[in-house]
Motif scaffolding. Structure first.
Motif, PDB file in Angstrom:
ATOM      1  N   TYR A  12      49.282  81.108  20.502  1.00  0.00           N
ATOM      2  CA  TYR A  12      48.221  81.196  19.496  1.00  0.00           C
ATOM      3  C   TYR A  12      47.991  82.650  19.087  1.00  0.00           C
ATOM      4  N   TRP A  59      48.523  71.288  20.701  1.00  0.00           N
ATOM      5  CA  TRP A  59      47.380  72.178  20.488  1.00  0.00           C
ATOM      6  C   TRP A  59      46.109  71.439  20.860  1.00  0.00           C
ATOM      7  N   GLY A  60      45.154  72.181  21.326  1.00  0.00           N
ATOM      8  CA  GLY A  60      43.859  71.585  21.660  1.00  0.00           C
ATOM      9  C   GLY A  60      42.900  71.772  20.501  1.00  0.00           C
ATOM     10  N   SER A  61      41.885  72.560  20.730  1.00  0.00           N
ATOM     11  CA  SER A  61      40.851  72.766  19.711  1.00  0.00           C
ATOM     12  C   SER A  61      41.074  74.039  18.893  1.00  0.00           C
ATOM     13  N   GLU A  62      42.262  74.624  18.989  1.00  0.00           N
ATOM     14  CA  GLU A  62      42.545  75.860  18.248  1.00  0.00           C
ATOM     15  C   GLU A  62      42.377  75.625  16.745  1.00  0.00           C
ATOM     16  N   ASP A  63      41.759  76.584  16.091  1.00  0.00           N
ATOM     17  CA  ASP A  63      41.515  76.508  14.648  1.00  0.00           C
ATOM     18  C   ASP A  63      42.753  77.012  13.911  1.00  0.00           C
ATOM     19  N   THR A  65      43.022  77.063  10.552  1.00  0.00           N
ATOM     20  CA  THR A  65      42.659  77.359   9.165  1.00  0.00           C
ATOM     21  C   THR A  65      43.372  78.612   8.661  1.00  0.00           C
TER      22      THR A  65
END
Length: 81
Positions: A12, A59-63, A65
């Motif tokens: 990430y 991926w987990g909760s990685e943003d 955007t």
């Protein structure tokens, strides 16, 4: 294959580096002294890296955007504009 938490964090972070570089090149803040082909190549390589990484399904909760925005910006980038 599911990555361990430390590998996810490293990947990430590397994606963030690619996002930053793409954005800096597009803004004219990086590689300004390089020719257009070199800037385009760098944007393309980093975009490809982001596309490969964002497609991973662990991926987990990685943003994502900023990652998706950088991919879109890289697609529209014209170093000769």
């Amino acid at each position: 294959m599911t990555r361990e938490a430390d590998q996810l964090a490293q990947d990430y972070s590397a994606m963030g580096d690619s996002v930053d570089l793409i954005n800096a090149i597009i803004a004219g803040d990086a590689m300004a002294d390089d020719d257009a082909a070199d800037r385009q190549d760098c944007v393309d390589r980093n975009k490809e890296h982001l596309q490969i990484m964002v497609a991973k399904d662990d991926w987990g909760s990685e943003d994502m955007t900023a990652v998706n925005a950088a991919i879109t910006a890289a697609d529209a980038y014209d170093p000769n504009a």
